[in-house]
Design a protein around this motif. Structure first.
Motif, mmCIF file in Angstrom:
data_model
loop_
_atom_site.group_PDB
_atom_site.id
_atom_site.type_symbol
_atom_site.label_atom_id
_atom_site.label_comp_id
_atom_site.label_asym_id
_atom_site.label_seq_id
_atom_site.Cartn_x
_atom_site.Cartn_y
_atom_site.Cartn_z
ATOM 1 N N VAL A 148 0.791 -1.198 0.143
ATOM 2 C CA VAL A 148 0.024 0.063 0.083
ATOM 3 C C VAL A 148 1.031 1.200 -0.088
ATOM 4 C CG1 VAL A 148 -1.737 1.103 1.304
ATOM 5 C CG2 VAL A 148 -1.658 -1.207 1.388
ATOM 6 N N PRO A 149 0.817 2.240 -1.001
ATOM 7 C CA PRO A 149 1.480 3.414 -0.902
ATOM 8 C C PRO A 149 1.054 4.386 0.119
ATOM 9 C CG PRO A 149 0.114 3.184 -2.857
ATOM 10 C CD PRO A 149 -0.015 2.070 -2.274
ATOM 11 N N PHE A 150 2.055 4.801 1.205
ATOM 12 C CA PHE A 150 1.214 5.342 2.341
ATOM 13 C C PHE A 150 1.752 6.817 2.241
ATOM 14 C CE2 PHE A 150 2.025 6.425 6.735
ATOM 15 C CZ PHE A 150 0.841 5.978 7.406
ATOM 16 N N ALA A 151 2.741 7.092 1.825
ATOM 17 C CA ALA A 151 3.169 8.746 1.986
ATOM 18 C C ALA A 151 4.553 9.080 1.061
ATOM 19 C CB ALA A 151 3.311 9.082 3.367
ATOM 20 N N LYS A 152 4.712 10.217 1.066
ATOM 21 C CA LYS A 152 6.012 10.683 0.298
ATOM 22 C C LYS A 152 6.783 11.389 1.433
ATOM 23 C CE LYS A 152 4.597 10.825 -4.595
ATOM 24 N NZ LYS A 152 4.501 11.623 -5.665
ATOM 25 N N TYR A 153 8.013 11.127 1.498
ATOM 26 C CA TYR A 153 9.032 11.424 2.641
ATOM 27 C C TYR A 153 9.767 12.388 1.813
ATOM 28 C CZ TYR A 153 7.208 9.016 6.631
ATOM 29 O OH TYR A 153 6.427 8.343 7.607
ATOM 30 N N GLY A 154 10.167 13.503 2.352
ATOM 31 C CA GLY A 154 11.327 14.563 1.941
ATOM 32 C C GLY A 154 12.576 14.173 3.004
ATOM 33 N N PHE A 155 13.999 14.007 2.421
ATOM 34 C CA PHE A 155 15.002 14.183 3.267
ATOM 35 C C PHE A 155 15.842 14.940 3.298
ATOM 36 C CE2 PHE A 155 13.194 9.657 3.136
ATOM 37 C CZ PHE A 155 13.534 9.438 4.632
ATOM 38 N N GLU A 156 16.638 15.400 4.031
ATOM 39 C CA GLU A 156 17.882 16.377 3.771
ATOM 40 C C GLU A 156 18.855 15.514 3.666
ATOM 41 O OE1 GLU A 156 18.293 17.978 7.668
ATOM 42 O OE2 GLU A 156 16.808 19.618 7.398
ATOM 43 N N GLU A 157 20.165 16.214 2.913
ATOM 44 C CA GLU A 157 21.221 15.369 2.528
ATOM 45 C C GLU A 157 21.581 14.673 3.869
ATOM 46 O OE1 GLU A 157 24.465 16.615 -0.074
ATOM 47 O OE2 GLU A 157 22.668 17.954 -0.985
#
Length: 176
Positions: A148-157
């Motif tokens: 199940v696609p749950f969310a999109k996460y954004g990461f710092e380097e």
């Protein structure tokens, strides 16, 4: 008068037969994954597994993974907390809360930079879609597995989670 008692007896027998079928023989399958994250609490995905069917379900495995830009899967170190105890049996008509915890050092620079770089930002943020796998066995001894696609996460380097964009709130696992 004899016919009236026969008609009532036939109606009572029909009603009791229908009730027996409805309660004991009819199997209604309904299992949902519902996102319950609150705003600002996105470092550990939280969701509920809801069994709104008519029979108990045994969840055999829950895990999460990230889709990298080249469609490769990355499963970070994670600890899954399910409900109140170790039992993964979800009774009919009940729900259990689940949470996936990531250790602080789960996300390395090499993982983060393999994501999709978001344009138009003052700093470099790399985005990944987070997917949850749920495996379960139902009362008819059938094994099921759904992603199940749950969310999109954004990461710092540096590997720190910076943003969270939830996808759908509710997923019917039998129809996914």
């Amino acid at each position: 008068m004899e016919y009236v008692s026969l008609i009532f007896s036939a109606l009572a027998f029909g009603l009791s037969s229908f009730t027996f079928y409805w309660v004991h023989l009819r199997v209604n399958h309904a299992l949902h994954l519902v996102r319950i994250n609150n705003t600002g609490e996105f470092n550990s995905p939280r969701f509920a597994i809801v069994n709104s069917g008519s029979k108990d379900i045994l969840v055999t495995s829950i895990s999460g993974w990230f889709v990298q830009s080249d469609q490769a899967r990355f499963s970070p170190a994670q600890r899954v907390e399910i409900g109140e105890g170790p039992s993964m049996l979800i009774k009919a008509g009940t729900a259990t809360q689940c949470k996936i915890n990531f250790p602080a050092s789960s996300f390395t620079n090499s993982f983060v930079t393999s994501g999709k770089l978001l344009d138009g930002l003052t700093e470099s943020i790399y985005e990944f879609e987070f997917t949850i796998d749920v495996d379960w066995v139902d009362c008819q001894a059938c094994s099921h597995k759904v992603s199940v696609p749950f969310a999109k996460y954004g990461f710092e380097e540096s590997g720190r989670i910076r943003s969270f964009s939830p996808l759908d709130t509710k997923h019917n696992l039998y129809k996914s």
